[in-house]
Design a protein around this motif. Structure first.
Motif: not given
Length: 168
Positions: A94-111
């Motif tokens: 659970p958390g606030p303000d979740y957004k769903l994105y599509l990306s052309s690259e897989f990411v697993e870090t904030e950076a």
């Protein structure tokens, strides 16, 4: 006979201020965490998500073991992508303000997310923490992307990601 000295009024005031500030900070943190849980609408049923997944072209898995996922920021379950919507069966922290994105690259870090965010498609809001169905924006082509990402916009936190197709 032992003589006890009383703490100075300044020390007593400093201890009281510190303890009250700590209590306020803990209360605020608990509120930020609890409010989305208390105000979240009920998620779609497993049947509704299964029906939404019938037309899906792609499938991926949200996992807890991603680099920037932790005890407070994670997702686990199955995500499906169709021409009209993205559906998810599973659970998100659970958390606030979740957004769903599509990306052309897989990411697993904030950076990595911050680096690639300008190239991503913001699909919409995730308002539930167990199962969701989020419609794709008009004209969105999921075959142009490879991954689905859940991101906390307010706090800039990576939550989870799933690769649903290999890059071409």
């Amino acid at each position: 006979m032992t003589i006890r000295s009383r703490p100075s009024p300044r020390l007593r005031t400093a201890v009281l201020l510190a303890s009250h500030a700590l209590t306020l900070l803990v209360g605020f943190g608990a509120g930020v965490y609890a409010l989305p849980i208390l105000t979240a609408p009920p998620g779609p049923s497993a049947e509704q998500v299964a029906q939404a997944a019938v037309d899906s072209m792609y499938r991926g898995e949200f996992r807890r073991d991603l680099k920037d996922s932790d005890a407070l920021h994670w997702g686990e379950g199955t995500v499906t992508v169709s021409p009209q919507q993205i559906s998810f069966t599973g659970r998100l922290a659970p958390g606030p303000d979740y957004k769903l994105y599509l990306s052309s690259e897989f990411v697993e870090t904030e950076a990595d997310f911050q680096r690639l965010k300008p190239t991503m498609l913001r699909v919409g809001d995730v308002k539930t923490f167990e199962n969701f169905i989020v419609p794709l924006p008009a004209g969105a082509d999921p075959s142009r992307y490879t991954s689905v990402i859940v991101w906390c916009e307010t706090f800039g936190q990576f939550i989870t990601a799933a690769r649903y197709r290999d890059p071409s």
